[in-house]
Design an enzyme around this catalytic site. Structure first.
Site, PDB file in Angstrom:
ATOM      1  N   ARG A 176      -0.164 118.623  16.397  1.00 50.94           N
ATOM      2  CA  ARG A 176      -0.092 120.076  16.483  1.00 50.94           C
ATOM      3  C   ARG A 176      -1.911 120.607  16.512  1.00 50.94           C
ATOM      4  O   ARG A 176      -2.063 121.496  15.656  1.00 50.94           O
ATOM      5  CB  ARG A 176       0.375 120.781  15.112  1.00 50.94           C
ATOM      6  CG  ARG A 176       1.775 120.279  14.871  1.00 50.94           C
ATOM      7  CD  ARG A 176       2.687 120.823  15.911  1.00 50.94           C
ATOM      8  NE  ARG A 176       4.060 120.193  15.580  1.00 50.94           N
ATOM      9  CZ  ARG A 176       4.577 119.101  16.388  1.00 50.94           C
ATOM     10  NH1 ARG A 176       3.613 118.595  17.229  1.00 50.94           N
ATOM     11  NH2 ARG A 176       5.401 118.683  16.182  1.00 50.94           N
ATOM     12  N   SER A 225       6.976 125.789  10.852  1.00 49.56           N
ATOM     13  CA  SER A 225       6.654 124.946   9.600  1.00 49.56           C
ATOM     14  C   SER A 225       5.124 125.760   9.409  1.00 49.56           C
ATOM     15  O   SER A 225       4.159 125.724  10.290  1.00 49.56           O
ATOM     16  CB  SER A 225       6.467 123.691  10.403  1.00 49.56           C
ATOM     17  OG  SER A 225       7.767 122.920  10.505  1.00 49.56           O
ATOM     18  N   GLU A 295      -0.420 124.544   9.031  1.00 55.10           N
ATOM     19  CA  GLU A 295      -0.280 124.297  10.364  1.00 55.10           C
ATOM     20  C   GLU A 295      -0.525 125.327  10.995  1.00 55.10           C
ATOM     21  O   GLU A 295      -0.956 125.667  12.182  1.00 55.10           O
ATOM     22  CB  GLU A 295       1.170 123.690  10.851  1.00 55.10           C
ATOM     23  CG  GLU A 295       1.367 123.590  12.131  1.00 55.10           C
ATOM     24  CD  GLU A 295       2.770 123.034  12.591  1.00 55.10           C
ATOM     25  OE1 GLU A 295       3.162 122.285  11.957  1.00 55.10           O
ATOM     26  OE2 GLU A 295       3.577 123.604  13.445  1.00 55.10           O
TER      27      GLU A 295
HETATM   28  C1  LIG Z   1      11.329 129.562  14.274  1.00 51.21           C
HETATM   29  C2  LIG Z   1      10.246 128.705  14.856  1.00 51.21           C
HETATM   30  C3  LIG Z   1      10.185 127.522  14.968  1.00 51.21           C
HETATM   31  C4  LIG Z   1       9.185 126.663  15.681  1.00 51.21           C
HETATM   32  N1  LIG Z   1       9.072 125.424  15.751  1.00 51.21           N
HETATM   33  C5  LIG Z   1       8.482 124.617  16.342  1.00 51.21           C
HETATM   34  C6  LIG Z   1       8.506 123.264  16.591  1.00 51.21           C
HETATM   35  O1  LIG Z   1       9.468 122.891  16.508  1.00 51.21           O
HETATM   36  N2  LIG Z   1       7.325 122.687  17.076  1.00 51.21           N
HETATM   37  C7  LIG Z   1       5.988 123.212  17.146  1.00 51.21           C
HETATM   38  O2  LIG Z   1       5.222 122.381  17.576  1.00 51.21           O
HETATM   39  N3  LIG Z   1       5.877 124.513  16.785  1.00 51.21           N
HETATM   40  C8  LIG Z   1       6.906 125.306  16.266  1.00 51.21           C
HETATM   41  N4  LIG Z   1       6.501 126.588  16.095  1.00 51.21           N
HETATM   42  C9  LIG Z   1       5.412 127.176  16.125  1.00 51.21           C
HETATM   43  C10 LIG Z   1       4.992 127.874  17.443  1.00 51.21           C
HETATM   44  O3  LIG Z   1       6.195 128.141  17.909  1.00 51.21           O
HETATM   45  C11 LIG Z   1       3.942 127.073  18.204  1.00 51.21           C
HETATM   46  O4  LIG Z   1       2.934 126.511  17.557  1.00 51.21           O
HETATM   47  C12 LIG Z   1       3.816 127.827  19.506  1.00 51.21           C
HETATM   48  O5  LIG Z   1       3.335 126.818  20.512  1.00 51.21           O
HETATM   49  C13 LIG Z   1       2.894 128.866  19.240  1.00 51.21           C
HETATM   50  O6  LIG Z   1       2.715 129.701  20.434  1.00 51.21           O
HETATM   51  P1  LIG Z   1       2.238 131.222  20.426  1.00 51.21           P
HETATM   52  O7  LIG Z   1       2.150 131.463  21.601  1.00 51.21           O
HETATM   53  O8  LIG Z   1       3.181 131.958  19.562  1.00 51.21           O
HETATM   54  O9  LIG Z   1       0.819 131.192  19.716  1.00 51.21           O
HETATM   55  P2  LIG Z   1       0.211 132.100  18.634  1.00 51.21           P
HETATM   56  O10 LIG Z   1       1.045 131.739  17.380  1.00 51.21           O
HETATM   57  O11 LIG Z   1       0.276 133.470  19.178  1.00 51.21           O
HETATM   58  O12 LIG Z   1      -1.194 131.521  18.400  1.00 51.21           O
HETATM   59  C14 LIG Z   1      -1.446 130.334  17.870  1.00 51.21           C
HETATM   60  C15 LIG Z   1      -2.871 129.881  18.060  1.00 51.21           C
HETATM   61  O13 LIG Z   1      -3.320 129.599  19.510  1.00 51.21           O
HETATM   62  C16 LIG Z   1      -4.263 130.569  19.820  1.00 51.21           C
HETATM   63  N5  LIG Z   1      -3.939 130.920  21.346  1.00 51.21           N
HETATM   64  C17 LIG Z   1      -2.794 131.562  21.838  1.00 51.21           C
HETATM   65  N6  LIG Z   1      -2.820 131.643  23.108  1.00 51.21           N
HETATM   66  C18 LIG Z   1      -4.203 131.146  23.446  1.00 51.21           C
HETATM   67  C19 LIG Z   1      -4.493 130.780  24.653  1.00 51.21           C
HETATM   68  N7  LIG Z   1      -4.170 131.488  26.071  1.00 51.21           N
HETATM   69  N8  LIG Z   1      -5.896 130.593  24.732  1.00 51.21           N
HETATM   70  C20 LIG Z   1      -6.632 130.066  23.334  1.00 51.21           C
HETATM   71  N9  LIG Z   1      -6.027 130.356  22.502  1.00 51.21           N
HETATM   72  C21 LIG Z   1      -4.769 130.799  22.166  1.00 51.21           C
HETATM   73  C22 LIG Z   1      -4.247 131.788  18.850  1.00 51.21           C
HETATM   74  O14 LIG Z   1      -5.326 132.428  18.760  1.00 51.21           O
HETATM   75  C23 LIG Z   1      -3.683 131.103  17.478  1.00 51.21           C
HETATM   76  O15 LIG Z   1      -4.973 130.494  17.156  1.00 51.21           O
HETATM   77  C24 LIG Z   1       7.961 127.328  15.664  1.00 51.21           C
HETATM   78  C25 LIG Z   1       7.874 128.803  15.333  1.00 51.21           C
HETATM   79  C26 LIG Z   1       8.875 129.405  14.977  1.00 51.21           C
HETATM   80  C27 LIG Z   1       8.709 130.827  14.706  1.00 51.21           C
END
Ligand SMILES: Cc1cc2nc3c(=O)[nH]c(=O)nc-3n(C[C@H](O)[C@H](O)[C@H](O)COP(=O)(O)OP(=O)(O)OC[C@H]3O[C@@H](n4cnc5c(N)ncnc54)[C@H](O)[C@@H]3O)c2cc1C
Length: 310
Positions: A176, A225, A295
């Site tokens: 992660r 998480s 996380e």
């Molecule tokens: C119901 C649910 C289930 C989930 N299950 C999992 C799972 O099984 N496994 C898992 O690993 N995660 C899980 N997650 C967490 C999440 O979905 C992941 O971490 C996902 O990859 C985050 O992507 P995001 O685009 O929403 O990032 P965001 O939440 O918008 O951002 C996360 C971080 O990345 C940065 N960021 C985003 N885009 C960029 C970019 N283009 N360049 C640089 N920095 C950037 C942001 O500034 C922030 O620091 C879950 C979340 C939910 C709500």
């Protein structure tokens, strides 16, 4: 640092995308929590984004990235500076067989549907993880069966206004975690996938979704998480063993169904979520000596709530 009025004006003049002031961020996060972005900027495409990051570097404007908001806690006071969303950076090419080049704005679930349609294996076990490709790279999103980073060949990273391809080794993918995020923006990514059949991949994707529906039926807005699993332990088991299942601070609650999730029961604030995070950390550390690390990422100023990222 706050922006001066000339910043929005210059961005509106020079970009083809949208620039909006004081945009509420809560609806753009899965937790539905957080104050406004001082300026929300959404470049129109890859070239617009490159122009934006060159300007940002030149002017020294503070900025941060918002993907799908699925792993983020946004401060109640909101976020000063530019909040940049790359949701319109949606390139999709197959430069050679089984290799996909993608813009950071692709929603991960839609990408997985596309790989199933094309018969390209390697991502189907990630079905059900929300967010964007950019977020999945930064977080190295994954499940026990594997992580996004394992399929990454190289990433187009913009840092200090300059774009450069990073190899997977440069990205230092870990549990992660990666060397990306913060000032290092993911603009595009190339994935190496494996030829398969759509029927087989669709079945595997459905199995992953079924498993997730059973394990994560929490019923309220959440960010997945909250804590990383410490080596050799499950965060949810430590939290449950400390009697914290269902623990509440206002409308923020440790989920009854999955103790590593904190849910928003209606009108939870970021301050309530952070107080609950601190309480869980203290109780688990007191009982076991294990320090649970968040996380989730934090955006904005948490003021007196101390250093949210620790
Ligand atoms: C119901 C649910 C289930 C989930 N299950 C999992 C799972 O099984 N496994 C898992 O690993 N995660 C899980 N997650 C967490 C999440 O979905 C992941 O971490 C996902 O990859 C985050 O992507 P995001 O685009 O929403 O990032 P965001 O939440 O918008 O951002 C996360 C971080 O990345 C940065 N960021 C985003 N885009 C960029 C970019 N283009 N360049 C640089 N920095 C950037 C942001 O500034 C922030 O620091 C879950 C979340 C939910 C709500």
């Amino acid at each position: 640092m706050k922006l001066d009025g000339a910043c929005a004006e210059q961005l509106r003049l020079e970009l083809r995308g949208t620039v909006a002031a004081q945009v509420p961020l809560a609806p753009l996060t899965r937790w539905r929590i957080g104050g406004p972005a001082e300026l929300l900027v959404r470049p129109a495409d890859r070239d617009d984004a490159l122009h934006l990051f060159a300007l940002v570097a030149q002017q020294g404007w503070p900025y941060c990235l918002l993907g799908g908001g699925s792993n983020l806690l946004v401060a109640d006071a909101g976020v000063a500076g530019l909040v940049i969303q790359l949701d319109a950076v949606r390139l999709l090419e197959e430069p050679r067989p089984a290799c996909l080049r993608l813009g950071a704005g692709w929603p991960l679930p839609r990408l997985i549907a596309e790989t199933v349609r094309r018969g390209l294996a390697g991502l189907e076990h990630l079905a059900g993880i929300p967010g964007t490709v950019g977020g999945a790279v930064v977080m190295n999103a994954g499940v026990a069966a594997g992580c996004f980073g394992q399929r990454v060949q190289r990433v187009l990273v913009v840092e200090d206004g300059l774009a450069r391809w990073w190899s997977a080794a440069d990205c230092a993918f870990a549990y992660r975690d990666s060397a990306l995020g913060g000032r290092r923006v993911v603009l595009e990514v190339e994935l190496e996938l494996a030829p398969s059949t759509s029927a087989e991949l669709a079945a595997r994707r459905e199995a992953a979704l079924r498993h997730r529906r059973q394990a994560q039926r929490v019923g309220w807005p959440n960010a997945g998480s909250v804590f990383r699993n410490p080596p050799g332990y499950s965060a949810w088991q430590l939290i449950a063993a400390c009697g914290l299942r269902g623990e509440r601070c206002g409308d923020a609650q440790v989920s009854e169904q999955h103790c590593n999730f904190i849910v928003n029961r209606g009108t939870a604030t970021a301050a309530e979520v952070l107080t609950l995070i601190r309480r869980v950390q203290q109780r688990v550390a007191g009982a076991t000596g294990i320090c649970l690390e968040p996380e989730i990422h934090f955006l904005g100023d948490f003021g007196a709530m101390d250093d949210a990222n620790s």
